[in-house]
Motif scaffolding. Structure first.
Motif, short mmCIF file in Angstrom:
data_model
loop_
_atom_site.label_atom_id
_atom_site.label_comp_id
_atom_site.label_asym_id
_atom_site.label_seq_id
_atom_site.Cartn_x
_atom_site.Cartn_y
_atom_site.Cartn_z
N GLU A 1 1.18 -1.25 0.37
CA GLU A 1 0.06 0.17 -0.16
C GLU A 1 0.95 1.14 0.11
OE1 GLU A 1 -3.30 0.21 2.84
OE2 GLU A 1 -3.63 -2.06 2.89
N ASP A 2 1.77 1.16 0.35
CA ASP A 2 2.86 1.95 0.23
C ASP A 2 3.67 2.80 -0.76
OD1 ASP A 2 4.79 -0.15 1.34
OD2 ASP A 2 5.92 1.32 2.30
N THR A 3 3.30 1.38 -1.70
CA THR A 3 3.89 2.24 -2.95
C THR A 3 2.99 2.58 -4.49
OG1 THR A 3 3.96 -0.09 -3.41
CG2 THR A 3 5.80 0.41 -2.96
N ILE A 4 1.92 2.19 -3.58
CA ILE A 4 0.43 2.97 -5.00
C ILE A 4 0.60 3.32 -5.53
CG2 ILE A 4 -1.79 2.10 -5.36
CD1 ILE A 4 -2.06 0.04 -3.72
N MET A 5 0.47 4.72 -4.58
CA MET A 5 0.53 5.80 -5.36
C MET A 5 1.75 6.83 -6.08
SD MET A 5 -2.45 6.99 -5.54
CE MET A 5 -2.23 8.98 -5.69
N ALA A 6 3.01 5.70 -5.61
CA ALA A 6 4.23 6.11 -6.48
C ALA A 6 4.50 5.06 -7.44
CB ALA A 6 5.32 5.64 -5.45
N ASN A 7 4.26 3.78 -7.34
CA ASN A 7 3.95 3.93 -8.46
C ASN A 7 3.10 4.16 -9.89
OD1 ASN A 7 5.26 1.62 -7.45
ND2 ASN A 7 3.76 0.30 -7.10
N PHE A 8 2.43 5.09 -9.67
CA PHE A 8 1.55 6.02 -10.87
C PHE A 8 2.03 7.02 -10.94
CE2 PHE A 8 -1.78 9.35 -11.09
CZ PHE A 8 -2.53 8.45 -12.40
N GLU A 9 2.43 7.74 -10.11
CA GLU A 9 3.82 8.79 -10.66
C GLU A 9 4.97 8.38 -11.00
OE1 GLU A 9 4.00 10.87 -6.92
OE2 GLU A 9 1.93 11.05 -6.94
N LEU A 10 5.06 7.53 -10.57
CA LEU A 10 7.04 6.58 -11.51
C LEU A 10 6.79 6.62 -13.23
CD1 LEU A 10 8.81 4.12 -10.07
CD2 LEU A 10 8.48 3.88 -12.76
N ILE A 11 5.26 5.76 -13.64
CA ILE A 11 4.88 5.74 -14.82
C ILE A 11 5.22 7.29 -15.73
CG2 ILE A 11 3.27 4.82 -16.40
CD1 ILE A 11 4.88 2.88 -15.12
N ASN A 12 4.27 7.97 -15.04
CA ASN A 12 3.49 9.56 -15.33
C ASN A 12 5.23 9.74 -15.48
OD1 ASN A 12 1.10 9.29 -15.59
ND2 ASN A 12 0.84 9.94 -13.98
N THR A 13 5.87 10.05 -14.36
CA THR A 13 7.35 10.68 -14.76
C THR A 13 8.34 9.71 -16.59
OG1 THR A 13 7.43 10.68 -12.45
CG2 THR A 13 8.97 11.10 -13.82
N GLU A 14 8.16 9.18 -16.03
CA GLU A 14 8.69 8.56 -17.20
C GLU A 14 8.30 8.36 -18.45
OE1 GLU A 14 11.68 6.64 -16.99
OE2 GLU A 14 11.63 7.13 -14.53
N LEU A 15 7.27 8.65 -19.06
CA LEU A 15 6.48 9.54 -19.81
C LEU A 15 6.82 10.32 -20.32
CD1 LEU A 15 2.92 7.88 -19.96
CD2 LEU A 15 5.12 7.13 -21.10
N ALA A 16 6.91 10.88 -19.69
CA ALA A 16 7.02 12.51 -19.58
C ALA A 16 8.98 13.26 -20.14
CB ALA A 16 6.90 13.54 -18.36
#
Length: 428
Positions: A250-265
């Motif tokens: 649970e402590d990684t779910i939001m970070a995982n979402f932001e990580l993918i968007n960061t790599e796309l950008a």
């Protein structure tokens, strides 16, 4: 095996040489010239087809040559033209000149064709040079040379929807449920090593092409993991389904979402601006309160709808697909514009180029056209050799020799022959 980059070596066909021949028929006392023209060399053409979705074939075959034109024949017979060669590539392939890196074509639709190397023109036979002053020409013309070059192929899959997310987010399972695709599925990272394509049927009967983009991890835009190999395939999509794995800690779910968007950008600003549908996956593996917590948090962060699915139980799949279809109908076309340059090399047979190298009092003249002209010229024939000298003058060879300091008595080497340089004898 999925291959999305390849380099091929292509050669068009060279033109056939013209023929020097004479009529020798019974009861025809004055035969005259009868040498036929050479045939044209074959072209190299690249064509897009929907029957392929990888460049794997070019891993095993990378040299392509069109057929040469045949030389002219006696009795004014025209030499046979060389056959073209057609190289088929998947739709979505970008062609680049390997030397400059410039994009010369974007093969989007089935049947799109582009000429990448034109065949050489056939040379004229001696019968074509007959005139009132020259009734028995002793010479013919050589055919134009082949064009030889390297072409880079880069495939960007033509999918309307891209499924993105960290490894094991459920992308492959989802595409296997909503389409007829049969990707490899297992419970370990990097199960999917290649993009998977599937066609999802709309209620109208039309199909929507969906791609499962594998291997996105932190640093993918910089070459870490597998994602950097496949981010280019997201660029042509109109809509992204972003899967967020609720079964992760649970402590990684939001970070995982932001990580993918960061790599796309990081990879492309254009990618970061593509419309996204956030999809919580594997909801069958978590309590209801966990699902509602992250649904609310992501809805607040994205200011949009958040869907929740289980590909195993098919829960939530239909509402997601209905929303996806509706968005595709409403979204304007978002096609990647590849800047193309005019491909002048496709028609550059380099038929007039030459190079002069000086070593003391010796000047070496080299060039494809010069070599071919000498090969079909009878130097013992004054008329033929005079025509050769006229062509060489028209090419600017004598002018360049003078510019480089050639003087009377200096040695000129051309096509394996040596001549003494006498400016006064240059044809007017």
């Amino acid at each position: 095996m999925f291959v999305d980059k390849a380099t091929i070596h292509i050669l068009s066909g060279s033109g056939g040489n013209g023929m020097v021949a004479w009529r020798r028929e019974k009861y025809v006392p004055f035969g005259g010239p009868a040498g036929g023209d050479g045939g044209r060399g074959g072209d190299v053409i690249i064509e897009a087809t929907s029957d392929l979705n990888t460049l794997m074939d070019f891993k095993y075959m990378s040299i392509f040559k069109a057929e040469d034109g045949e030389k002219g024949g006696i009795k004014n017979m025209h030499g046979k033209n060389g056959k073209d060669i057609v190289i088929r590539v998947p739709c979505g392939t970008i062609l680049r000149d390997a030397d400059s890196g410039d994009a010369i074509a974007d093969m989007k639709e089935p049947g799109d064709r582009v000429l990448v190397a034109a065949g050489g023109r056939g040379g004229r036979g001696n019968s074509r040079f007959t005139s009132s002053k020259r009734q028995s020409p002793q010479f013919s013309e050589p055919g134009e040379p082949a064009i030889e070059r390297n072409i880079e192929l880069e495939l960007k899959l033509l999918a309307q929807v891209g499924i993105i997310g960290l490894p094991n987010a459920g992308k492959s399972t989802l595409i296997s449920v909503i389409s007829a695709a049969k990707p490899k599925i297992a419970d370990y990272p990097f199960t999917t090593l290649i993009p998977n394509l599937g066609v999802v049927k709309k209620p109208s009967g039309d199909g929507v092409v969906v791609a499962d983009i594998p291997g996105l991890v932190e640093g993918a835009s910089e070459g870490i993991g597998l994602g950097h190999e496949f981010l280019r395939h997201v660029e042509r999509t109109r809509l992204l389904l972003h899967l967020v794995d609720l079964s992760a800690p649970e402590d990684t779910i939001m970070a995982n979402f932001e990580l993918i968007n960061t790599e796309l950008a990081k990879y492309s600003v254009r990618l970061s601006k593509k419309p996204q549908v956030v999809v919580l996956s594997k909801i069958d593996a978590v309590p209801e309160e966990v699902l509602e917590h992250y649904r609310a948090e992501l809805a607040q962060q994205t200011q949009g709808l958040v869907f929740a699915i289980s590909s195993v139980t098919h829960q939530g799949i239909d509402p997601l697909l209905h929303h996806m279809f509706r968005m595709l109908d409403e979204l304007p076309p978002d096609e990647e514009i590849v800047p193309l340059v005019a491909d002048l090399k496709a028609f550059d047979n380099d038929d007039s180029g030459f190079e002069i190298i000086r070593k003391g009092k010796v000047f070496s003249v080299a060039g494809g056209k010069i070599e071919r002209l000498f090969s079909v010229t009878d130097m013992k024939n004054r008329e033929a050799s005079q025509r050769l000298m006229n062509i060489i003058k028209a090419m600017g060879v004598y002018k360049e020799l003078a510019n480089q300091g050639a003087e009377e008595g200096h040695i000129i080497q051309m096509a394996g022959m040596e001549f003494e340089y006498y400016p006064d004898e240059i044809p007017e």
